[in-house]
Design a protein around this motif. Sequence first.
Motif, PDB file in Angstrom:
ATOM      1  N   LEU A 263      33.891  97.364  59.472  1.00 38.45           N
ATOM      2  CA  LEU A 263      34.695  97.872  60.589  1.00 38.45           C
ATOM      3  C   LEU A 263      33.826  98.433  61.718  1.00 38.45           C
ATOM      4  O   LEU A 263      34.029  98.112  62.889  1.00 38.45           O
ATOM      5  CB  LEU A 263      35.653  98.963  60.094  1.00 38.45           C
ATOM      6  N   GLU A 264      32.839  99.251  61.338  1.00 36.84           N
ATOM      7  CA  GLU A 264      32.010  99.884  62.383  1.00 36.84           C
ATOM      8  C   GLU A 264      31.315  98.852  63.268  1.00 36.84           C
ATOM      9  O   GLU A 264      31.046  99.117  64.438  1.00 36.84           O
ATOM     10  CB  GLU A 264      30.969 100.809  61.740  1.00 36.84           C
ATOM     11  N   ARG A 265      30.982  97.716  62.679  1.00 42.38           N
ATOM     12  CA  ARG A 265      30.299  96.698  63.470  1.00 42.38           C
ATOM     13  C   ARG A 265      31.237  96.030  64.463  1.00 42.38           C
ATOM     14  O   ARG A 265      30.830  95.611  65.550  1.00 42.38           O
ATOM     15  CB  ARG A 265      29.630  95.694  62.535  1.00 42.38           C
ATOM     16  N   GLY A 266      32.506  95.952  64.070  1.00 31.88           N
ATOM     17  CA  GLY A 266      33.512  95.456  65.004  1.00 31.88           C
ATOM     18  C   GLY A 266      33.735  96.436  66.138  1.00 31.88           C
ATOM     19  O   GLY A 266      33.815  96.053  67.312  1.00 31.88           O
ATOM     20  N   TRP A 267      33.819  97.710  65.774  1.00 39.66           N
ATOM     21  CA  TRP A 267      34.014  98.743  66.809  1.00 39.66           C
ATOM     22  C   TRP A 267      32.814  98.763  67.753  1.00 39.66           C
ATOM     23  O   TRP A 267      32.971  98.895  68.954  1.00 39.66           O
ATOM     24  CB  TRP A 267      34.200 100.128  66.158  1.00 39.66           C
ATOM     25  N   GLU A 268      31.638  98.635  67.164  1.00 37.68           N
ATOM     26  CA  GLU A 268      30.408  98.648  67.968  1.00 37.68           C
ATOM     27  C   GLU A 268      30.426  97.548  69.027  1.00 37.68           C
ATOM     28  O   GLU A 268      30.086  97.781  70.187  1.00 37.68           O
ATOM     29  CB  GLU A 268      29.191  98.474  67.036  1.00 37.68           C
ATOM     30  N   GLY A 269      30.856  96.371  68.616  1.00 37.41           N
ATOM     31  CA  GLY A 269      30.905  95.238  69.537  1.00 37.41           C
ATOM     32  C   GLY A 269      31.824  95.484  70.728  1.00 37.41           C
ATOM     33  O   GLY A 269      31.661  94.896  71.795  1.00 37.41           O
ATOM     34  N   LEU A 270      32.814  96.348  70.525  1.00 33.43           N
ATOM     35  CA  LEU A 270      33.779  96.648  71.590  1.00 33.43           C
ATOM     36  C   LEU A 270      33.433  97.936  72.325  1.00 33.43           C
ATOM     37  O   LEU A 270      34.147  98.350  73.234  1.00 33.43           O
ATOM     38  CB  LEU A 270      35.183  96.805  70.990  1.00 33.43           C
ATOM     39  N   GLY A 271      32.358  98.601  71.892  1.00 32.68           N
ATOM     40  CA  GLY A 271      32.006  99.893  72.492  1.00 32.68           C
ATOM     41  C   GLY A 271      33.012 100.976  72.147  1.00 32.68           C
ATOM     42  O   GLY A 271      33.199 101.941  72.893  1.00 32.68           O
TER      43      GLY A 271
ATOM     44  N   VAL B   3      27.649  91.880  64.218  1.00 27.26           N
ATOM     45  CA  VAL B   3      28.407  92.378  65.379  1.00 27.26           C
ATOM     46  C   VAL B   3      28.967  91.171  66.151  1.00 27.26           C
ATOM     47  O   VAL B   3      30.130  91.151  66.567  1.00 27.26           O
ATOM     48  CB  VAL B   3      27.519  93.273  66.282  1.00 27.26           C
ATOM     49  N   GLU B   4      28.130  90.155  66.302  1.00 27.25           N
ATOM     50  CA  GLU B   4      28.540  88.924  66.986  1.00 27.25           C
ATOM     51  C   GLU B   4      29.719  88.253  66.246  1.00 27.25           C
ATOM     52  O   GLU B   4      30.706  87.842  66.854  1.00 27.25           O
ATOM     53  CB  GLU B   4      27.334  87.977  66.988  1.00 27.25           C
ATOM     54  N   HIS B   5      29.608  88.192  64.933  1.00 23.58           N
ATOM     55  CA  HIS B   5      30.673  87.615  64.117  1.00 23.58           C
ATOM     56  C   HIS B   5      31.971  88.406  64.266  1.00 23.58           C
ATOM     57  O   HIS B   5      33.064  87.837  64.365  1.00 23.58           O
ATOM     58  CB  HIS B   5      30.241  87.592  62.637  1.00 23.58           C
ATOM     59  N   MET B   6      31.861  89.738  64.282  1.00 13.98           N
ATOM     60  CA  MET B   6      33.052  90.582  64.416  1.00 13.98           C
ATOM     61  C   MET B   6      33.701  90.373  65.787  1.00 13.98           C
ATOM     62  O   MET B   6      34.928  90.360  65.897  1.00 13.98           O
ATOM     63  CB  MET B   6      32.707  92.058  64.180  1.00 13.98           C
ATOM     64  N   ASN B   7      32.883  90.203  66.808  1.00 12.26           N
ATOM     65  CA  ASN B   7      33.418  89.897  68.147  1.00 12.26           C
ATOM     66  C   ASN B   7      34.234  88.604  68.101  1.00 12.26           C
ATOM     67  O   ASN B   7      35.310  88.512  68.691  1.00 12.26           O
ATOM     68  CB  ASN B   7      32.279  89.729  69.165  1.00 12.26           C
ATOM     69  N   TYR B   8      33.699  87.619  67.396  1.00 10.44           N
ATOM     70  CA  TYR B   8      34.396  86.333  67.241  1.00 10.44           C
ATOM     71  C   TYR B   8      35.722  86.525  66.512  1.00 10.44           C
ATOM     72  O   TYR B   8      36.762  85.970  66.894  1.00 10.44           O
ATOM     73  CB  TYR B   8      33.470  85.351  66.493  1.00 10.44           C
ATOM     74  N   MET B   9      35.706  87.367  65.442  1.00 11.38           N
ATOM     75  CA  MET B   9      36.925  87.645  64.680  1.00 11.38           C
ATOM     76  C   MET B   9      37.983  88.326  65.556  1.00 11.38           C
ATOM     77  O   MET B   9      39.168  88.020  65.463  1.00 11.38           O
ATOM     78  CB  MET B   9      36.614  88.545  63.475  1.00 11.38           C
ATOM     79  N   VAL B  10      37.503  89.260  66.403  1.00 11.93           N
ATOM     80  CA  VAL B  10      38.419  89.969  67.306  1.00 11.93           C
ATOM     81  C   VAL B  10      39.086  88.963  68.257  1.00 11.93           C
ATOM     82  O   VAL B  10      40.301  88.988  68.464  1.00 11.93           O
ATOM     83  CB  VAL B  10      37.662  91.073  68.095  1.00 11.93           C
ATOM     84  N   GLU B  11      38.294  88.043  68.797  1.00 14.46           N
ATOM     85  CA  GLU B  11      38.844  87.018  69.694  1.00 14.46           C
ATOM     86  C   GLU B  11      39.880  86.167  68.973  1.00 14.46           C
ATOM     87  O   GLU B  11      40.926  85.841  69.517  1.00 14.46           O
ATOM     88  CB  GLU B  11      37.717  86.114  70.227  1.00 14.46           C
ATOM     89  N   ARG B  12      39.562  85.820  67.750  1.00 12.22           N
ATOM     90  CA  ARG B  12      40.467  85.019  66.917  1.00 12.22           C
ATOM     91  C   ARG B  12      41.804  85.737  66.704  1.00 12.22           C
ATOM     92  O   ARG B  12      42.868  85.132  66.818  1.00 12.22           O
ATOM     93  CB  ARG B  12      39.808  84.802  65.541  1.00 12.22           C
ATOM     94  N   ILE B  13      41.718  87.039  66.370  1.00 12.55           N
ATOM     95  CA  ILE B  13      42.941  87.815  66.116  1.00 12.55           C
ATOM     96  C   ILE B  13      43.749  87.952  67.413  1.00 12.55           C
ATOM     97  O   ILE B  13      44.954  87.745  67.439  1.00 12.55           O
ATOM     98  CB  ILE B  13      42.604  89.222  65.544  1.00 12.55           C
ATOM     99  N   ARG B  14      43.048  88.257  68.512  1.00 15.31           N
ATOM    100  CA  ARG B  14      43.755  88.474  69.783  1.00 15.31           C
ATOM    101  C   ARG B  14      44.443  87.215  70.292  1.00 15.31           C
ATOM    102  O   ARG B  14      45.487  87.279  70.923  1.00 15.31           O
ATOM    103  CB  ARG B  14      42.779  88.982  70.851  1.00 15.31           C
TER     104      ARG B  14
END
Lengths: 225, 225
Positions: B168-176, B212-223
């Motif tokens: 989770l923290e790595r996903g949050w990190e990617g979004l600042g 972090v890059e992967h989590m950014n990709y996951m966030v895009e996928r979910i959105r």
Amino acid sequence: MADQKEEVKLLGIWASPFSRRIEMALKLKGIPYDYVEEILEHKSPLLLALNPIHKKVPVLVHNGKTVVESQVILEYIDETWKHNPILPQDPYERSKARFFAKLVDEQIIGVGFGAMAKADEKGREVLAEQTRELLMYLEKELVGKDFFGGKSVGFLDLVAGSMIPFCLERGWEGLGLEVVTEEKFPEYMRWVKNLEKVEFVKDCIPPREKHVEHMNYMVERIRSS
Amino acid sequence: MADQKEEVKLLGIWASPFSRRIEMALKLKGIPYDYVEEILEHKSPLLLALNPIHKKVPVLVHNGKTVVESQVILEYIDETWKHNPILPQDPYERSKARFFAKLVDEQIIGVGFGAMAKADEKGREVLAEQTRELLMYLEKELVGKDFFGGKSVGFLDLVAGSMIPFCLERGWEGLGLEVVTEEKFPEYMRWVKNLEKVEFVKDCIPPREKHVEHMNYMVERIRSS
């Protein structure tokens, strides 16, 4: 065996399958306990103090220690009073019981209640069919067995028994929705009959008519929310 | 100890916290295993055959027996290889570990990913605050302890560790998005530092930048779904 001086208290709600399974487990072990009935719409200060995170029944209090979450409570009971085991002894069989118990509480309950919540017949049937697909996994597990636990009631019997025949089915009944039939689910039907013959299970099943009425009320609540 | 002739195989995905915690557990026990990397968007026929109900990693195969669902696998590993226990020995402590592990996998993951999924800053902050409220329960559990398991890594460390700081923290990190701060969560921060010092934990943490890059990709996928 439970010490006479031990304090065992259960906070529950009569129609909650999560509470019912704990009472079944305590009776299976022969552990004396005090039962405190909670009210769904008006939870007691005691319940809120004991389970501040989820604010839900069941809550087990054992010698001043609080245990919540029904599957966690079942494991606690089985580890504290080791006679009449609830979980199988073999690690692989234990993992199967836990896997299917998760399937019941995390998926079957969702689609099963979902089928009730749909106001239109077509939507209901779609979710009823998804429920049947999941129940078919349980059907296969019951081949050649009296109970999921083998010759006697075990962990998965308590979890699935409290939730499916003695909760979901009563909601479906109130709506005239036929999800399980003798023809498609002969093993499941045989299992339900076996459960109904077990004294401590029978003692914990909510009275049918009152329960169907309650489930109708729950369906109305879900639909209007 | 694991027999040399035993077959232990794990199907996992490098970025999956559910896979990471199983690798940590196997290393904690010192059990040799074969690791098979799956691809999120293109699951192998083997995975689909072994886990037909959920079609998900992790899958553990031990001497031809298949165990799925990460918390069920952790219990299976602990019951099969009894040295270096993962769960506490006391039933009440076990119930607490299981309770908080459920909180992580059933609630913290939901709000924590929810905070990432929200495209607007205000919506993100509402869910970040809900995440903080839940994390505060974990913060309190860590007072006076090196790990949730006490002096060494245990069940809740594996579940919460794989999921929160190292996913989770790595996903949050990617979004600042700043969800946990040293000021509000000193115990949690100390615990993460302790985890990072444990050799077998360190071995199982996905590389930060790639993750972090992967989590950014996951966030895009979910959105965009």
